[in-house]
Design a protein around this motif. Structure first.
Motif, PDB file in Angstrom:
ATOM      1  N   LEU A 114      13.589  19.195   8.098  1.00  0.00           N
ATOM      2  CA  LEU A 114      15.033  19.320   8.288  1.00  0.00           C
ATOM      3  C   LEU A 114      15.803  19.014   6.989  1.00  0.00           C
ATOM      4  O   LEU A 114      16.744  19.705   6.614  1.00  0.00           O
ATOM      5  CB  LEU A 114      15.422  18.258   9.331  1.00  0.00           C
ATOM      6  N   GLN A 115      15.338  17.961   6.305  1.00  0.00           N
ATOM      7  CA  GLN A 115      16.009  17.567   5.069  1.00  0.00           C
ATOM      8  C   GLN A 115      15.742  18.574   3.951  1.00  0.00           C
ATOM      9  O   GLN A 115      16.625  18.892   3.164  1.00  0.00           O
ATOM     10  CB  GLN A 115      15.533  16.183   4.634  1.00  0.00           C
ATOM     11  N   ARG A 116      14.513  19.100   3.920  1.00  0.00           N
ATOM     12  CA  ARG A 116      14.190  20.093   2.882  1.00  0.00           C
ATOM     13  C   ARG A 116      14.971  21.386   3.104  1.00  0.00           C
ATOM     14  O   ARG A 116      15.384  22.030   2.138  1.00  0.00           O
ATOM     15  CB  ARG A 116      12.688  20.355   2.835  1.00  0.00           C
ATOM     16  N   ASP A 117      15.186  21.742   4.370  1.00  0.00           N
ATOM     17  CA  ASP A 117      15.989  22.936   4.668  1.00  0.00           C
ATOM     18  C   ASP A 117      17.409  22.758   4.115  1.00  0.00           C
ATOM     19  O   ASP A 117      17.959  23.667   3.495  1.00  0.00           O
ATOM     20  CB  ASP A 117      16.114  23.152   6.195  1.00  0.00           C
ATOM     21  N   ALA A 118      17.980  21.581   4.352  1.00  0.00           N
ATOM     22  CA  ALA A 118      19.347  21.319   3.865  1.00  0.00           C
ATOM     23  C   ALA A 118      19.357  21.340   2.336  1.00  0.00           C
ATOM     24  O   ALA A 118      20.276  21.881   1.710  1.00  0.00           O
ATOM     25  CB  ALA A 118      19.839  19.977   4.383  1.00  0.00           C
ATOM     26  N   ALA A 119      18.314  20.789   1.729  1.00  0.00           N
ATOM     27  CA  ALA A 119      18.231  20.746   0.263  1.00  0.00           C
ATOM     28  C   ALA A 119      18.134  22.160  -0.304  1.00  0.00           C
ATOM     29  O   ALA A 119      18.757  22.486  -1.318  1.00  0.00           O
ATOM     30  CB  ALA A 119      17.021  19.925  -0.164  1.00  0.00           C
ATOM     31  N   ALA A 120      17.374  23.019   0.395  1.00  0.00           N
ATOM     32  CA  ALA A 120      17.133  24.373  -0.118  1.00  0.00           C
ATOM     33  C   ALA A 120      18.411  25.202  -0.124  1.00  0.00           C
ATOM     34  O   ALA A 120      18.567  26.103  -0.944  1.00  0.00           O
ATOM     35  CB  ALA A 120      16.070  25.063   0.736  1.00  0.00           C
ATOM     36  N   ARG A 121      19.346  24.869   0.789  1.00  0.00           N
ATOM     37  CA  ARG A 121      20.597  25.632   0.830  1.00  0.00           C
ATOM     38  C   ARG A 121      21.462  25.358  -0.392  1.00  0.00           C
ATOM     39  O   ARG A 121      22.305  26.162  -0.766  1.00  0.00           O
ATOM     40  CB  ARG A 121      21.384  25.294   2.108  1.00  0.00           C
ATOM     41  N   GLY A 122      21.254  24.200  -1.027  1.00  0.00           N
ATOM     42  CA  GLY A 122      21.995  23.869  -2.251  1.00  0.00           C
ATOM     43  C   GLY A 122      23.436  23.470  -1.978  1.00  0.00           C
ATOM     44  O   GLY A 122      23.876  23.433  -0.831  1.00  0.00           O
ATOM     45  N   ASN A 123      24.147  23.160  -3.070  1.00  0.00           N
ATOM     46  CA  ASN A 123      25.518  22.658  -2.966  1.00  0.00           C
ATOM     47  C   ASN A 123      25.563  21.472  -2.037  1.00  0.00           C
ATOM     48  O   ASN A 123      26.386  21.400  -1.131  1.00  0.00           O
ATOM     49  CB  ASN A 123      26.443  23.747  -2.408  1.00  0.00           C
ATOM     50  N   VAL A 124      24.667  20.547  -2.289  1.00  0.00           N
ATOM     51  CA  VAL A 124      24.470  19.483  -1.326  1.00  0.00           C
ATOM     52  C   VAL A 124      24.364  18.127  -2.027  1.00  0.00           C
ATOM     53  O   VAL A 124      23.861  18.040  -3.153  1.00  0.00           O
ATOM     54  CB  VAL A 124      23.195  19.809  -0.496  1.00  0.00           C
TER      55      VAL A 124
END
Ligand code: DC
Length: 227
Positions: A114-124
């Motif tokens: 879940l955290q890696r998915d959010a990281a992959a989207r960027g601007n985070v």
């Protein structure tokens, strides 16, 4: 510039979430509070009536568990299934539970995707304990925010008093709980809460919030210059 990714790690009570929220506003990034995920898993285990030393039971509690992050009016909300538990995870009991469950590799693996998915989207901007070391090892900027334990305990106590709590325990109790969590989080075998080798360490024991934001923005400017 490519999509910015910033990791803010550090011990509890250093002011990570307050700082990360302010930076997210300033930079137009999405703020992800990863501690809330561990808190949700801790809440679920507590509700099941498990014992804190029952690692196998806690690992089994992940079976079929759905924890998710949603955004409502720009704010992060945390869900177990369809239930919004954001208001239930901020108690001292659930803080202790979160610290216990976060030591288990099964729990870290469960929440890692879940955290890696959010990281992959960027601007985070993500805050936590292992964001710069494990979740976003190639983050553009890594800040390890810390302060002396006495200062962090005092801040937490003041936050509780400001919330209007009338039964606020003495400072020594906050300090003892803080030191217990610090020790459990930093000495655990899996993803201990330590600064990444390439993190900028920012100690805000003796500076106020505005100054902390200023320093963090300075670090971000310096580390992203020319990118
Ligand atoms: O940041 P917080 O106080 O909400 O975190 C709750 C607990 O979860 C804390 O004891 C450490 C753990 N945690 C973690 O192990 N890794 C993270 N990325 C975030 C929190």
């Amino acid at each position: 510039m490519k999509k910015l990714r910033i990791a803010v790690d550090g011990p509890s009570g250093a002011g990570k979430s307050e700082l990360a929220k302010a930076l997210a506003r300033e930079l137009g990034c999405i703020y992800v509070d990863t501690g809330a995920l561990y808190r949700a898993v801790g809440l679920n285990a507590a509700r099941l009536g498990l014992s804190k030393d029952d690692g196998a039971g806690i690992a089994a509690s992940l079976e079929g568990l759905r924890v998710s992050i949603k955004r409502q009016e720009g704010e992060q909300r945390i869900f177990i299934g369809d239930e919004d538990v954001s208001g239930l995870i901020r108690t001292p009991d659930i803080s202790a539970w979160a610290s216990v469950v976060s030591a288990l590799p099964q729990v870290r693996a469960f929440l890692g995707g879940l955290q890696r998915d959010a990281a992959a989207r960027g601007n985070v901007i993500m805050d936590g304990r292992d964001i710069g070391t494990v979740i976003m090892p190639d983050a553009d900027v890594k800040i390890f925010l810390t302060a002396r334990a006495e200062v962090r305990a005092e801040r937490r106590r003041k936050q509780d008093m400001d919330k209007g709590r009338t039964d606020v325990p003495p400072l020594e109790e906050y300090l003892r709980e803080m030191q217990e969590r610090d020790s459990r989080d930093s000495r655990r075998e899996h993803a201990p809460a330590v600064a990444a080798a390439d993190a900028a360490v920012l100690d805000n024991s003796d500076i106020d919030f505005e100054h902390t934001v200023e320093k963090a923005l300075g670090i971000i400017r310096e580390r992203t210059a020319g990118k």
